[in-house]
Design a protein around this motif. Sequence first.
Motif, PDB file in Angstrom:
ATOM      1  N   THR A 183       7.152  -9.324  -8.450  1.00 33.85           N
ATOM      2  CA  THR A 183       7.177  -9.567  -7.162  1.00 33.85           C
ATOM      3  C   THR A 183       6.617  -8.262  -6.390  1.00 33.85           C
ATOM      4  O   THR A 183       6.058  -8.446  -5.174  1.00 33.85           O
ATOM      5  CB  THR A 183       8.636  -9.397  -6.385  1.00 33.85           C
ATOM      6  OG1 THR A 183       9.415  -8.212  -7.287  1.00 33.85           O
ATOM      7  CG2 THR A 183       9.332 -10.538  -6.909  1.00 33.85           C
ATOM      8  N   ARG A 184       6.282  -7.153  -6.977  1.00 33.85           N
ATOM      9  CA  ARG A 184       5.327  -6.081  -6.461  1.00 33.85           C
ATOM     10  C   ARG A 184       4.059  -6.422  -6.234  1.00 33.85           C
ATOM     11  O   ARG A 184       3.441  -6.209  -5.351  1.00 33.85           O
ATOM     12  CB  ARG A 184       5.825  -4.835  -7.456  1.00 33.85           C
ATOM     13  CG  ARG A 184       7.140  -4.125  -7.048  1.00 33.85           C
ATOM     14  CD  ARG A 184       7.465  -3.012  -8.019  1.00 33.85           C
ATOM     15  NE  ARG A 184       6.653  -1.852  -7.498  1.00 33.85           N
ATOM     16  CZ  ARG A 184       7.295  -0.802  -7.174  1.00 33.85           C
ATOM     17  NH1 ARG A 184       8.468  -0.885  -6.666  1.00 33.85           N
ATOM     18  NH2 ARG A 184       6.430   0.141  -6.761  1.00 33.85           N
TER      19      ARG A 184
ATOM     20  N   THR B 144       3.032  -9.474  -6.181  1.00 29.40           N
ATOM     21  CA  THR B 144       2.978 -10.638  -5.297  1.00 29.40           C
ATOM     22  C   THR B 144       2.771 -10.021  -3.801  1.00 29.40           C
ATOM     23  O   THR B 144       2.022 -10.273  -2.992  1.00 29.40           O
ATOM     24  CB  THR B 144       4.011 -11.604  -5.342  1.00 29.40           C
ATOM     25  OG1 THR B 144       3.885 -12.274  -6.753  1.00 29.40           O
ATOM     26  CG2 THR B 144       3.958 -12.503  -4.420  1.00 29.40           C
ATOM     27  N   TRP B 145       3.647  -9.105  -3.640  1.00 33.25           N
ATOM     28  CA  TRP B 145       3.652  -8.277  -2.303  1.00 33.25           C
ATOM     29  C   TRP B 145       2.417  -7.633  -2.119  1.00 33.25           C
ATOM     30  O   TRP B 145       1.957  -7.518  -1.005  1.00 33.25           O
ATOM     31  CB  TRP B 145       5.027  -7.378  -2.265  1.00 33.25           C
ATOM     32  CG  TRP B 145       5.019  -6.816  -0.921  1.00 33.25           C
ATOM     33  CD1 TRP B 145       4.975  -5.320  -0.844  1.00 33.25           C
ATOM     34  CD2 TRP B 145       5.010  -7.481   0.320  1.00 33.25           C
ATOM     35  NE1 TRP B 145       4.925  -4.815   0.599  1.00 33.25           N
ATOM     36  CE2 TRP B 145       5.124  -6.133   1.276  1.00 33.25           C
ATOM     37  CE3 TRP B 145       4.787  -8.493   0.893  1.00 33.25           C
ATOM     38  CZ2 TRP B 145       5.092  -6.231   2.687  1.00 33.25           C
ATOM     39  CZ3 TRP B 145       4.754  -8.816   2.322  1.00 33.25           C
ATOM     40  CH2 TRP B 145       4.893  -7.532   3.079  1.00 33.25           C
TER      41      TRP B 145
ATOM     42  N   CYS C  39      11.329  -5.698  -0.701  1.00 33.42           N
ATOM     43  CA  CYS C  39      10.692  -6.461  -2.092  1.00 33.42           C
ATOM     44  C   CYS C  39      11.674  -5.952  -3.525  1.00 33.42           C
ATOM     45  O   CYS C  39      12.066  -4.904  -3.444  1.00 33.42           O
ATOM     46  CB  CYS C  39       9.428  -6.007  -2.205  1.00 33.42           C
ATOM     47  SG  CYS C  39       8.499  -6.463  -3.533  1.00 33.42           S
TER      48      CYS C  39
ATOM     49  N   TYR D   5      11.624  -1.103  -1.494  1.00 34.94           N
ATOM     50  CA  TYR D   5      11.826  -1.951  -2.947  1.00 34.94           C
ATOM     51  C   TYR D   5      13.209  -1.662  -3.175  1.00 34.94           C
ATOM     52  O   TYR D   5      13.727  -0.630  -3.396  1.00 34.94           O
ATOM     53  CB  TYR D   5      10.711  -1.254  -4.167  1.00 34.94           C
ATOM     54  CG  TYR D   5       9.444  -1.331  -3.635  1.00 34.94           C
ATOM     55  CD1 TYR D   5       8.921  -2.748  -3.669  1.00 34.94           C
ATOM     56  CD2 TYR D   5       8.489  -0.470  -2.957  1.00 34.94           C
ATOM     57  CE1 TYR D   5       7.446  -2.762  -3.588  1.00 34.94           C
ATOM     58  CE2 TYR D   5       7.277  -0.831  -2.598  1.00 34.94           C
ATOM     59  CZ  TYR D   5       6.618  -2.081  -2.982  1.00 34.94           C
ATOM     60  OH  TYR D   5       5.391  -2.359  -2.590  1.00 34.94           O
TER      61      TYR D   5
ATOM     62  N   THR E  55       7.826  -0.809   3.826  1.00 37.55           N
ATOM     63  CA  THR E  55       8.204  -1.904   2.747  1.00 37.55           C
ATOM     64  C   THR E  55       9.565  -1.010   1.685  1.00 37.55           C
ATOM     65  O   THR E  55       9.122   0.285   1.657  1.00 37.55           O
ATOM     66  CB  THR E  55       7.055  -1.987   1.731  1.00 37.55           C
ATOM     67  OG1 THR E  55       6.087  -2.937   2.453  1.00 37.55           O
ATOM     68  CG2 THR E  55       7.559  -2.735   0.575  1.00 37.55           C
TER      69      THR E  55
ATOM     70  N   VAL F 295       0.433  -8.783   1.350  1.00 31.52           N
ATOM     71  CA  VAL F 295       0.438  -7.885   2.310  1.00 31.52           C
ATOM     72  C   VAL F 295      -1.098  -7.558   2.773  1.00 31.52           C
ATOM     73  O   VAL F 295      -1.312  -6.985   3.986  1.00 31.52           O
ATOM     74  CB  VAL F 295       1.519  -6.335   2.145  1.00 31.52           C
ATOM     75  CG1 VAL F 295       0.646  -5.624   1.187  1.00 31.52           C
ATOM     76  CG2 VAL F 295       1.735  -6.029   3.612  1.00 31.52           C
TER      77      VAL F 295
ATOM     78  N   ALA G 229       9.646  -5.200   5.214  1.00 33.92           N
ATOM     79  CA  ALA G 229       9.564  -5.824   3.972  1.00 33.92           C
ATOM     80  C   ALA G 229      10.743  -5.491   3.180  1.00 33.92           C
ATOM     81  O   ALA G 229      10.593  -4.041   2.476  1.00 33.92           O
ATOM     82  CB  ALA G 229       8.123  -6.246   3.401  1.00 33.92           C
TER      83      ALA G 229
ATOM     84  N   TYR H 174       7.313 -19.645   0.636  1.00 36.80           N
ATOM     85  CA  TYR H 174       7.991 -18.882   1.598  1.00 36.80           C
ATOM     86  C   TYR H 174       8.790 -19.841   2.289  1.00 36.80           C
ATOM     87  O   TYR H 174       8.333 -21.065   2.831  1.00 36.80           O
ATOM     88  CB  TYR H 174       7.131 -18.030   2.474  1.00 36.80           C
ATOM     89  CG  TYR H 174       6.185 -18.498   3.324  1.00 36.80           C
ATOM     90  CD1 TYR H 174       6.401 -19.074   4.602  1.00 36.80           C
ATOM     91  CD2 TYR H 174       4.773 -18.352   2.997  1.00 36.80           C
ATOM     92  CE1 TYR H 174       5.280 -19.571   5.418  1.00 36.80           C
ATOM     93  CE2 TYR H 174       3.645 -18.921   3.853  1.00 36.80           C
ATOM     94  CZ  TYR H 174       4.212 -19.487   5.138  1.00 36.80           C
ATOM     95  OH  TYR H 174       2.992 -20.084   5.849  1.00 36.80           O
TER      96      TYR H 174
ATOM     97  N   VAL I 283      11.133 -10.480  -0.337  1.00 35.30           N
ATOM     98  CA  VAL I 283      10.354 -11.007  -1.471  1.00 35.30           C
ATOM     99  C   VAL I 283      11.119 -10.712  -2.610  1.00 35.30           C
ATOM    100  O   VAL I 283      11.430  -9.644  -2.963  1.00 35.30           O
ATOM    101  CB  VAL I 283       8.926 -10.033  -1.791  1.00 35.30           C
ATOM    102  CG1 VAL I 283       8.232 -10.455  -3.024  1.00 35.30           C
ATOM    103  CG2 VAL I 283       8.321  -9.908  -0.144  1.00 35.30           C
TER     104      VAL I 283
END
Length: 138
Positions: A28-29, A31-32, A22, A47, A45, A36, A20, A111, A76
Amino acid sequence: MDAAVAGRKLADTGIAFDLAVCSTSVRTRETWKLAVHEFPERPKTVYEERVYEASPGELIALLNETPDDAQNVLLVGHNPGIQGLADILAGAAEGDARERMNRLGFPAAAYAVLSFTGSWKTLEPGVGTLVDYWTPTE
């Protein structure tokens, strides 16, 4: 919350995400983190600050750096870049996915699932197929 629902829907696709990528933004963090939590296994992941406010071309360049051992990658990020990326990559689409994506856009937690054959280094406009699209506004 929509992000958790999106996570469940993505988990239901059966795609085992290897990686992932992101954006580093707070939204966004968050949301992820919610999405997840719904996955059977958490992918590695990364970033990446370059996702924030990136154009579709910049996102393609970023994805071109993906190691080939990562088969299924989740990005993301933010609009308008993400919707533009999905639209540009999709040389084809299954069913009404493209029409729905163009009509409904990419609100938070939406998505698109695209597939393509080849190395990440060969990812370029038109090589993908839009196989699924979901938005919490439907």
